[in-house]
Design a protein around this motif. Structure first.
Motif, PDB file in Angstrom:
ATOM      1  N   ARG A  89       0.838  -1.212   0.000  1.00  0.00           N
ATOM      2  CA  ARG A  89       0.000   0.000   0.000  1.00  0.00           C
ATOM      3  C   ARG A  89       0.871   1.259   0.000  1.00  0.00           C
ATOM      4  N   ASP A  90       2.021   1.194   0.677  1.00  0.00           N
ATOM      5  CA  ASP A  90       2.921   2.353   0.690  1.00  0.00           C
ATOM      6  C   ASP A  90       3.481   2.629  -0.702  1.00  0.00           C
ATOM      7  N   VAL A  91       3.885   1.563  -1.389  1.00  0.00           N
ATOM      8  CA  VAL A  91       4.450   1.747  -2.730  1.00  0.00           C
ATOM      9  C   VAL A  91       3.409   2.339  -3.661  1.00  0.00           C
ATOM     10  N   LEU A  92       2.197   1.802  -3.623  1.00  0.00           N
ATOM     11  CA  LEU A  92       1.146   2.306  -4.510  1.00  0.00           C
ATOM     12  C   LEU A  92       0.806   3.761  -4.172  1.00  0.00           C
ATOM     13  N   ALA A  93       0.881   4.109  -2.887  1.00  0.00           N
ATOM     14  CA  ALA A  93       0.523   5.477  -2.484  1.00  0.00           C
ATOM     15  C   ALA A  93       1.470   6.511  -3.076  1.00  0.00           C
ATOM     16  N   HIS A  94       2.647   6.086  -3.531  1.00  0.00           N
ATOM     17  CA  HIS A  94       3.558   7.032  -4.175  1.00  0.00           C
ATOM     18  C   HIS A  94       2.971   7.622  -5.451  1.00  0.00           C
ATOM     19  N   GLY A  95       2.063   6.863  -6.090  1.00  0.00           N
ATOM     20  CA  GLY A  95       1.561   7.350  -7.371  1.00  0.00           C
ATOM     21  C   GLY A  95       0.065   7.258  -7.532  1.00  0.00           C
ATOM     22  N   CYS A  96      -0.641   6.967  -6.449  1.00  0.00           N
ATOM     23  CA  CYS A  96      -2.079   6.717  -6.548  1.00  0.00           C
ATOM     24  C   CYS A  96      -2.792   7.533  -5.477  1.00  0.00           C
ATOM     25  N   SER A  97      -3.787   8.311  -5.891  1.00  0.00           N
ATOM     26  CA  SER A  97      -4.421   9.222  -4.925  1.00  0.00           C
ATOM     27  C   SER A  97      -5.571   8.576  -4.167  1.00  0.00           C
ATOM     28  N   VAL A  98      -5.950   7.362  -4.534  1.00  0.00           N
ATOM     29  CA  VAL A  98      -7.056   6.705  -3.833  1.00  0.00           C
ATOM     30  C   VAL A  98      -6.602   6.318  -2.425  1.00  0.00           C
ATOM     31  N   ASP A  99      -7.496   6.484  -1.447  1.00  0.00           N
ATOM     32  CA  ASP A  99      -7.188   6.115  -0.067  1.00  0.00           C
ATOM     33  C   ASP A  99      -7.062   4.597   0.020  1.00  0.00           C
ATOM     34  N   GLN A 101     -10.976   1.796 -10.438  1.00  0.00           N
ATOM     35  CA  GLN A 101     -10.261   2.246 -11.637  1.00  0.00           C
ATOM     36  C   GLN A 101      -9.729   3.621 -11.319  1.00  0.00           C
ATOM     37  N   THR A 102      -8.448   3.807 -11.489  1.00  0.00           N
ATOM     38  CA  THR A 102      -7.858   5.087 -11.110  1.00  0.00           C
ATOM     39  C   THR A 102      -6.565   5.273 -11.886  1.00  0.00           C
ATOM     40  N   GLN A 113      -7.749  19.251  -5.741  1.00  0.00           N
ATOM     41  CA  GLN A 113      -9.152  19.184  -5.363  1.00  0.00           C
ATOM     42  C   GLN A 113      -9.711  17.774  -5.555  1.00  0.00           C
ATOM     43  N   LEU A 114     -10.539  17.352  -4.601  1.00  0.00           N
ATOM     44  CA  LEU A 114     -11.240  16.082  -4.734  1.00  0.00           C
ATOM     45  C   LEU A 114     -12.644  16.346  -5.262  1.00  0.00           C
ATOM     46  N   ILE A 115     -13.045  15.555  -6.244  1.00  0.00           N
ATOM     47  CA  ILE A 115     -14.386  15.674  -6.807  1.00  0.00           C
ATOM     48  C   ILE A 115     -15.137  14.397  -6.441  1.00  0.00           C
ATOM     49  N   PRO A 116     -16.291  14.518  -5.789  1.00  0.00           N
ATOM     50  CA  PRO A 116     -17.018  13.307  -5.395  1.00  0.00           C
ATOM     51  C   PRO A 116     -17.844  12.744  -6.541  1.00  0.00           C
ATOM     52  N   CYS A 117     -17.331  11.709  -7.192  1.00  0.00           N
ATOM     53  CA  CYS A 117     -18.080  11.038  -8.250  1.00  0.00           C
ATOM     54  C   CYS A 117     -19.298  10.357  -7.618  1.00  0.00           C
ATOM     55  N   PRO A 118     -20.490  10.520  -8.209  1.00  0.00           N
ATOM     56  CA  PRO A 118     -21.663   9.900  -7.593  1.00  0.00           C
ATOM     57  C   PRO A 118     -21.614   8.372  -7.589  1.00  0.00           C
ATOM     58  N   CYS A 156     -18.241   6.539  -7.689  1.00  0.00           N
ATOM     59  CA  CYS A 156     -16.975   6.048  -7.122  1.00  0.00           C
ATOM     60  C   CYS A 156     -16.559   6.759  -5.840  1.00  0.00           C
ATOM     61  N   GLY A 157     -17.216   7.849  -5.476  1.00  0.00           N
ATOM     62  CA  GLY A 157     -16.799   8.577  -4.291  1.00  0.00           C
ATOM     63  C   GLY A 157     -15.724   9.595  -4.627  1.00  0.00           C
ATOM     64  N   PRO A 158     -15.133  10.218  -3.602  1.00  0.00           N
ATOM     65  CA  PRO A 158     -14.186  11.300  -3.861  1.00  0.00           C
ATOM     66  C   PRO A 158     -12.924  10.822  -4.573  1.00  0.00           C
ATOM     67  N   ARG A 159     -12.602  11.484  -5.666  1.00  0.00           N
ATOM     68  CA  ARG A 159     -11.395  11.159  -6.428  1.00  0.00           C
ATOM     69  C   ARG A 159     -10.704  12.461  -6.825  1.00  0.00           C
ATOM     70  N   GLU A 160      -9.421  12.289  -7.177  1.00  0.00           N
ATOM     71  CA  GLU A 160      -8.600  13.422  -7.553  1.00  0.00           C
ATOM     72  C   GLU A 160      -9.117  14.073  -8.843  1.00  0.00           C
ATOM     73  N   GLU A 161      -9.002  15.390  -8.876  1.00  0.00           N
ATOM     74  CA  GLU A 161      -9.499  16.163 -10.021  1.00  0.00           C
ATOM     75  C   GLU A 161      -8.925  15.671 -11.354  1.00  0.00           C
ATOM     76  N   ALA A 162      -7.666  15.189 -11.341  1.00  0.00           N
ATOM     77  CA  ALA A 162      -7.014  14.769 -12.590  1.00  0.00           C
ATOM     78  C   ALA A 162      -7.732  13.598 -13.260  1.00  0.00           C
ATOM     79  N   GLU A 163      -8.571  12.871 -12.511  1.00  0.00           N
ATOM     80  CA  GLU A 163      -9.290  11.739 -13.102  1.00  0.00           C
ATOM     81  C   GLU A 163     -10.508  12.193 -13.891  1.00  0.00           C
TER      82      GLU A 163
END
Lengths: 193, 93
Positions: A124-134, A147-148, B2-7, B9-16
């Motif tokens: 999870r730490d490695v992925l967090a370097h490039g992935c904004s999902v919690d 999908q992200t 900025q986080l945008i809450p997709c109806p 997927c939930g909150p995601r980064e603006e770049a998506e």
């Protein structure tokens, strides 16, 4: 002979252990299913022996006539069926039969993505370097499928366990992702005993 | 970012996300009956409010679904998001 997208990276990815165990599982059967009628979705599920996910951003797994099958939620009427290699033609036939006259589509997209299994205490730490999902286990428990973007590359991320993830990445982006993973792992390799 | 809450997927980064302009612009009922000026109004002219603005967004790197959002153009606060086809919720400005 067909060469998998990450065949040239096998050695370098294996060298990332023990910080992160990385293994490619190429050529898996993948079918994109579009359907919105609950009866058709249920029929396709029972044909494969797996209940299609009803909750957004999750995946389900089951076993049936095609062995272990996973169904990934991609959208409110869109799913990705993933199974062992070389089953796509027969799965496509069975799903089309189950879909019947309902509105929808079943398309073989096996060549679109390759699969990378990531495992290790730092996954999870490695992925967090490039992935904004919690990716904290409380926000992304096992069964999560999102999908992200990972390092600006579109991926499908499946959380399959506390220290285990599956990443589906487009074949043409796989080498870039492997290079990024190798770089992101550097600090954890240094810390490993 | 900025986080945008997709109806979905939930909150995601603006770049998506991908921006789709003003929401609820109705297609003309009889396009062939429009004058050039009326057609140009439909195609090119959009509201530009200072305050809440209903917009279309696409979660292009995620579920790839279009949805609508009410955004305050002064603060970039997303006041509401709702799925395509749903009516615009009442938003207090």
């Amino acid at each position: 002979m067909t060469v998998s997208p990450l065949a040239a990276w096998r050695g370098r990815l294996a060298a990332l252990a023990p910080a992160l165990a990385v293994a490619e599982r190429p050529f898996r059967s993948q079918l994109t299913v579009r359907a919105s009628e609950p009866s058709a979705i249920a029929a396709m599920g029972s044909a494969l022996g797996v209940v299609f996910p009803s909750v957004p951003c999750t995946f389900t797994a089951g076993s049936g006539q095609f062995g272990d099958v996973e169904v990934l939620w991609l959208g409110p009427d869109e799913f990705l069926v993933v199974a062992a290699p070389d089953l796509q033609v027969s799965i496509e036939e069975v799903l089309r039969g189950a879909l019947g006259s309902s509105r929808g589509s079943v398309v073989d997209t096996s060549a679109q993505r390759t699969t990378v299994i990531l495992e290790g205490p730092h996954v999870r730490d490695v992925l967090a370097h490039g992935c904004s999902v919690d990716l904290h286990p409380s926000a992304a428990p096992a069964g999560t499928c999102v999908q992200t973007l990972l390092a600006r590359t579109g991926i499908i991320l499946q959380v399959t366990g506390p220290d285990r993830c599956t990443v589906l990445v487009r074949s043409s982006f796989a080498e870039y992702l492997a290079a990024w993973l190798s770089d992101a792992c550097v600090e954890y390799q240094a810390a490993a005993p | 970012m900025q986080l945008i809450p997709c109806p979905w997927c939930g909150p995601r980064e603006e770049a998506e996300f991908h921006y789709g302009g003003q929401a609820h612009v109705a297609y003309p009922e009889d396009p062939s009956a429009l004058t050039d000026e009326e057609w140009a109004q439909y195609v090119f002219f959009r509201e530009n409010p200072s305050g809440p603005f209903a917009e279309r967004w696409s979660h292009s790197a995620g579920c790839r679904r279009w949805f609508n959002a009410v955004r305050d153009t002064r603060s970039h606060d997303l006041l509401a998001v709702y799925r395509a086809g749903e009516p615009m919720p009442e938003v207090l400005s």
